[in-house]
Design a protein around this motif. Structure first.
Motif, PDB file in Angstrom:
ATOM      1  N   SER A  43       0.844  -1.205   0.000  1.00  0.00           N
ATOM      2  CA  SER A  43       0.000   0.000   0.000  1.00  0.00           C
ATOM      3  C   SER A  43       0.872   1.244   0.000  1.00  0.00           C
ATOM      4  N   LEU A  44       1.938   1.231   0.793  1.00  0.00           N
ATOM      5  CA  LEU A  44       2.828   2.402   0.849  1.00  0.00           C
ATOM      6  C   LEU A  44       3.621   2.573  -0.457  1.00  0.00           C
ATOM      7  N   ARG A  45       3.877   1.459  -1.139  1.00  0.00           N
ATOM      8  CA  ARG A  45       4.586   1.563  -2.430  1.00  0.00           C
ATOM      9  C   ARG A  45       3.710   2.298  -3.450  1.00  0.00           C
ATOM     10  N   PRO A  48       2.088   6.259  -1.434  1.00  0.00           N
ATOM     11  CA  PRO A  48       2.841   6.883  -0.332  1.00  0.00           C
ATOM     12  C   PRO A  48       2.112   8.135   0.169  1.00  0.00           C
ATOM     13  N   LEU A  49       2.128   8.315   1.485  1.00  0.00           N
ATOM     14  CA  LEU A  49       1.394   9.447   2.068  1.00  0.00           C
ATOM     15  C   LEU A  49       1.923  10.788   1.597  1.00  0.00           C
ATOM     16  N   ALA A  50       3.250  10.887   1.500  1.00  0.00           N
ATOM     17  CA  ALA A  50       3.878  12.145   1.065  1.00  0.00           C
ATOM     18  C   ALA A  50       4.576  11.862  -0.272  1.00  0.00           C
ATOM     19  N   PRO A  51       3.848  12.039  -1.396  1.00  0.00           N
ATOM     20  CA  PRO A  51       4.369  11.569  -2.689  1.00  0.00           C
ATOM     21  C   PRO A  51       5.679  12.230  -3.106  1.00  0.00           C
ATOM     22  N   LEU A  52       5.902  13.463  -2.654  1.00  0.00           N
ATOM     23  CA  LEU A  52       7.154  14.147  -3.020  1.00  0.00           C
ATOM     24  C   LEU A  52       8.065  14.314  -1.804  1.00  0.00           C
ATOM     25  N   LEU A  53       7.871  13.515  -0.781  1.00  0.00           N
ATOM     26  CA  LEU A  53       8.589  13.628   0.504  1.00  0.00           C
ATOM     27  C   LEU A  53       8.514  15.082   0.975  1.00  0.00           C
ATOM     28  N   ALA A  54       9.569  15.571   1.643  1.00  0.00           N
ATOM     29  CA  ALA A  54       9.634  16.992   2.004  1.00  0.00           C
ATOM     30  C   ALA A  54      10.763  17.588   1.165  1.00  0.00           C
ATOM     31  N   PRO A  55      10.692  18.878   0.832  1.00  0.00           N
ATOM     32  CA  PRO A  55      11.774  19.450   0.018  1.00  0.00           C
ATOM     33  C   PRO A  55      13.117  19.355   0.737  1.00  0.00           C
ATOM     34  N   HIS A  56      14.167  18.983  -0.007  1.00  0.00           N
ATOM     35  CA  HIS A  56      15.522  18.893   0.546  1.00  0.00           C
ATOM     36  C   HIS A  56      16.404  19.924  -0.138  1.00  0.00           C
ATOM     37  N   LEU A  57      17.569  20.196   0.455  1.00  0.00           N
ATOM     38  CA  LEU A  57      18.513  21.159  -0.118  1.00  0.00           C
ATOM     39  C   LEU A  57      19.882  20.481  -0.213  1.00  0.00           C
ATOM     40  N   LEU A 119      10.635   4.469  -0.920  1.00  0.00           N
ATOM     41  CA  LEU A 119      10.959   5.535   0.035  1.00  0.00           C
ATOM     42  C   LEU A 119       9.719   6.172   0.678  1.00  0.00           C
ATOM     43  N   PRO A 120       8.789   5.388   1.220  1.00  0.00           N
ATOM     44  CA  PRO A 120       7.598   6.014   1.795  1.00  0.00           C
ATOM     45  C   PRO A 120       7.893   6.864   3.024  1.00  0.00           C
ATOM     46  N   PHE A 121       9.053   6.662   3.654  1.00  0.00           N
ATOM     47  CA  PHE A 121       9.428   7.481   4.811  1.00  0.00           C
ATOM     48  C   PHE A 121      10.666   8.327   4.508  1.00  0.00           C
ATOM     49  N   GLY A 122      11.056   8.406   3.249  1.00  0.00           N
ATOM     50  CA  GLY A 122      12.269   9.141   2.894  1.00  0.00           C
ATOM     51  C   GLY A 122      13.509   8.324   3.218  1.00  0.00           C
ATOM     52  N   ALA A 123      14.662   8.993   3.251  1.00  0.00           N
ATOM     53  CA  ALA A 123      15.934   8.319   3.552  1.00  0.00           C
ATOM     54  C   ALA A 123      16.910   9.358   4.073  1.00  0.00           C
ATOM     55  N   GLY A 124      17.928   8.872   4.781  1.00  0.00           N
ATOM     56  CA  GLY A 124      18.980   9.783   5.242  1.00  0.00           C
ATOM     57  C   GLY A 124      18.609  10.535   6.509  1.00  0.00           C
ATOM     58  N   ARG A 126      17.157  13.256   7.195  1.00  0.00           N
ATOM     59  CA  ARG A 126      15.850  13.903   7.358  1.00  0.00           C
ATOM     60  C   ARG A 126      14.693  12.928   7.167  1.00  0.00           C
ATOM     61  N   MET A 127      14.975  11.640   7.182  1.00  0.00           N
ATOM     62  CA  MET A 127      13.847  10.711   6.989  1.00  0.00           C
ATOM     63  C   MET A 127      12.912  10.768   8.194  1.00  0.00           C
ATOM     64  N   CYS A 128      11.740  10.190   8.034  1.00  0.00           N
ATOM     65  CA  CYS A 128      10.685  10.353   9.042  1.00  0.00           C
ATOM     66  C   CYS A 128      11.111   9.795  10.406  1.00  0.00           C
ATOM     67  N   PRO A 129      11.136  10.641  11.443  1.00  0.00           N
ATOM     68  CA  PRO A 129      11.489  10.133  12.774  1.00  0.00           C
ATOM     69  C   PRO A 129      10.326   9.375  13.431  1.00  0.00           C
ATOM     70  N   GLY A 130       9.132   9.484  12.856  1.00  0.00           N
ATOM     71  CA  GLY A 130       7.960   8.811  13.446  1.00  0.00           C
ATOM     72  C   GLY A 130       7.653   7.487  12.770  1.00  0.00           C
ATOM     73  N   MET A 131       8.621   6.964  11.985  1.00  0.00           N
ATOM     74  CA  MET A 131       8.359   5.755  11.192  1.00  0.00           C
ATOM     75  C   MET A 131       7.850   4.587  12.054  1.00  0.00           C
ATOM     76  N   ASN A 132       8.562   4.269  13.119  1.00  0.00           N
ATOM     77  CA  ASN A 132       8.180   3.097  13.912  1.00  0.00           C
ATOM     78  C   ASN A 132       6.805   3.281  14.558  1.00  0.00           C
ATOM     79  N   LEU A 133       6.550   4.488  15.064  1.00  0.00           N
ATOM     80  CA  LEU A 133       5.243   4.768  15.670  1.00  0.00           C
ATOM     81  C   LEU A 133       4.149   4.677  14.605  1.00  0.00           C
ATOM     82  N   GLY A 134       4.414   5.275  13.446  1.00  0.00           N
ATOM     83  CA  GLY A 134       3.437   5.274  12.360  1.00  0.00           C
ATOM     84  C   GLY A 134       3.108   3.856  11.918  1.00  0.00           C
TER      85      GLY A 134
HETATM   86  C1  HEM Z   1       2.665   5.832   8.261  1.00  0.00           C
HETATM   87  C2  HEM Z   1       2.941   7.014   8.835  1.00  0.00           C
HETATM   88  C3  HEM Z   1       3.947   8.017   8.316  1.00  0.00           C
HETATM   89  C4  HEM Z   1       4.458   8.207   7.060  1.00  0.00           C
HETATM   90  C5  HEM Z   1       4.160   7.411   5.786  1.00  0.00           C
HETATM   91  C6  HEM Z   1       5.396   9.313   7.145  1.00  0.00           C
HETATM   92  C7  HEM Z   1       6.147   9.786   6.082  1.00  0.00           C
HETATM   93  C8  HEM Z   1       7.048  10.832   6.167  1.00  0.00           C
HETATM   94  C9  HEM Z   1       7.853  11.320   5.075  1.00  0.00           C
HETATM   95  C10 HEM Z   1       7.820  10.779   3.653  1.00  0.00           C
HETATM   96  C11 HEM Z   1       8.628  12.339   5.537  1.00  0.00           C
HETATM   97  C12 HEM Z   1       9.640  13.167   4.719  1.00  0.00           C
HETATM   98  C13 HEM Z   1      11.000  12.474   4.747  1.00  0.00           C
HETATM   99  C14 HEM Z   1      11.983  13.056   3.760  1.00  0.00           C
HETATM  100  O1  HEM Z   1      11.728  14.113   3.195  1.00  0.00           O
HETATM  101  O2  HEM Z   1      13.041  12.437   3.524  1.00  0.00           O
HETATM  102  C15 HEM Z   1       8.309  12.510   6.939  1.00  0.00           C
HETATM  103  C16 HEM Z   1       8.899  13.442   7.761  1.00  0.00           C
HETATM  104  C17 HEM Z   1       8.570  13.631   9.074  1.00  0.00           C
HETATM  105  N1  HEM Z   1       7.704  12.865   9.828  1.00  0.00           N
HETATM  106 FE1  HEM Z   1       6.634  11.276   9.158  1.00  0.00          FE
HETATM  107  N2  HEM Z   1       5.426   9.767   8.438  1.00  0.00           N
HETATM  108  C18 HEM Z   1       4.561   9.008   9.194  1.00  0.00           C
HETATM  109  C19 HEM Z   1       4.308   9.116  10.555  1.00  0.00           C
HETATM  110  C20 HEM Z   1       4.894  10.059  11.380  1.00  0.00           C
HETATM  111  C21 HEM Z   1       4.632  10.171  12.800  1.00  0.00           C
HETATM  112  C22 HEM Z   1       3.726   9.213  13.595  1.00  0.00           C
HETATM  113  C23 HEM Z   1       5.373  11.239  13.248  1.00  0.00           C
HETATM  114  C24 HEM Z   1       5.507  11.819  14.628  1.00  0.00           C
HETATM  115  C25 HEM Z   1       5.032  11.261  15.722  1.00  0.00           C
HETATM  116  C26 HEM Z   1       6.102  11.786  12.111  1.00  0.00           C
HETATM  117  C27 HEM Z   1       6.938  12.881  12.158  1.00  0.00           C
HETATM  118  C28 HEM Z   1       7.677  13.366  11.102  1.00  0.00           C
HETATM  119  C29 HEM Z   1       8.569  14.530  11.181  1.00  0.00           C
HETATM  120  C30 HEM Z   1       8.812  15.401  12.409  1.00  0.00           C
HETATM  121  C31 HEM Z   1       9.144  14.694   9.915  1.00  0.00           C
HETATM  122  C32 HEM Z   1      10.146  15.763   9.465  1.00  0.00           C
HETATM  123  C33 HEM Z   1      11.571  15.227   9.641  1.00  0.00           C
HETATM  124  C34 HEM Z   1      12.628  16.234   9.178  1.00  0.00           C
HETATM  125  O3  HEM Z   1      12.338  17.039   8.296  1.00  0.00           O
HETATM  126  O4  HEM Z   1      13.759  16.173   9.687  1.00  0.00           O
HETATM  127  N3  HEM Z   1       5.774  11.047  11.002  1.00  0.00           N
HETATM  128  N4  HEM Z   1       7.355  11.577   7.304  1.00  0.00           N
END
Ligand code: HEM
Length: 186
Positions: A43-45, A48-57, A119-124, A126-134
């Motif tokens: 499903s995440l493939r 993906p919730l954030a199709p363009l991740l977050a902007p990087h520099l 890369l549903p949570f990004g990489a490196g 700035r990747m998502c710190p909430g991955m495990n909780l999510g």
């Molecule tokens: C299934 C659930 C989730 C998905 C698919 C998801 C996905 C993502 C993606 C794609 C990014 C951008 C990474 C990048 O640009 O490389 C991101 C960033 C982030 N996410 Fe999540 N996320 C999820 C849940 C969560 C949860 C539960 C939290 C907090 C409790 C969280 C907090 C954050 C934060 C703070 C960032 C910004 C990190 C940074 O810019 O350094 N996320 N997430």
């Protein structure tokens, strides 16, 4: 809902693991739910919730596949397109969770930021710190929903009528709501 045989396979796995009569599934039940994990990955493939991740520099000049990326360039990663790239994925547009199980070609592919085709949570850094909780929340929610309920389409709606059109923005969501009827097994 569009592939009932996959729903049956998922329900069989979850219902086979959770003891009968247990009302709420908790983390202790989740250990062997390999097909459920594959369904979530697939499903995440495709969605993906954030199709363009977050902007990087770019912090330094670099060359990627012959393209020069100067320091300071804003880099946008199209994780949505990467997840559907036919050079990385067989039958890329098809929902096939089996690709992530031990019968599939992507069994070792994970979303922890080392497999750049997924890369549903990004990489490196700035990747998502909430991955495990999510992921833990999605796993528990899905396991509870498919274990305790059978799901039906509203009267007159057929599988082929389910509209999967997406609305793109910072996050992506369905254009039309998915309306389903839960039938309790309790
Ligand atoms: C299934 C659930 C989730 C998905 C698919 C998801 C996905 C993502 C993606 C794609 C990014 C951008 C990474 C990048 O640009 O490389 C991101 C960033 C982030 N996410 Fe999540 N996320 C999820 C849940 C969560 C949860 C539960 C939290 C907090 C409790 C969280 C907090 C954050 C934060 C703070 C960032 C910004 C990190 C940074 O810019 O350094 N996320 N997430």
């Amino acid at each position: 809902m569009r592939k009932p045989h996959l729903m049956v396979k998922l329900q069989d796995e979850v219902r086979g693991i959770v003891p009968q009569g247990q009302e709420i599934i908790s983390e202790t039940n989740m250990n062997n739910m390999t097909y459920l994990r594959a369904v979530i990955k697939e499903s995440l493939r495709l969605r993906p919730l954030a199709p363009l991740l977050a902007p990087h520099l770019a912090m330094a000049d670099c060359i990627i596949d012959g393209y020069i990326v100067p320091a300071g360039t804003r880099v946008v990663i199209n994780a949505w397109a990467i997840g559907r790239d036919p050079s990385s994925w067989e039958y890329a547009e098809e929902f096939i969770p089996e690709r992530f199980t031990d019968e599939g070609s992507s069994m070792h592919v994970n979303f922890k930021g080392n497999d750049f085709q997924f890369l549903p949570f990004g990489a490196g850094r700035r990747m998502c710190p909430g991955m495990n909780l999510g992921i833990a929340n999605v796993e528990l929610m899905l396991a509870n929903l498919v274990c305790h309920f059978d799901w039906q389409l509203p009267l007159g709606v057929e599988r082929k009528d389910i509209d999967m059109t997406e609305v793109f923005g910072l996050t992506v969501h369905r254009k039309e709501k998915l309306l389903l009827i839960p039938k309790s097994r309790m």
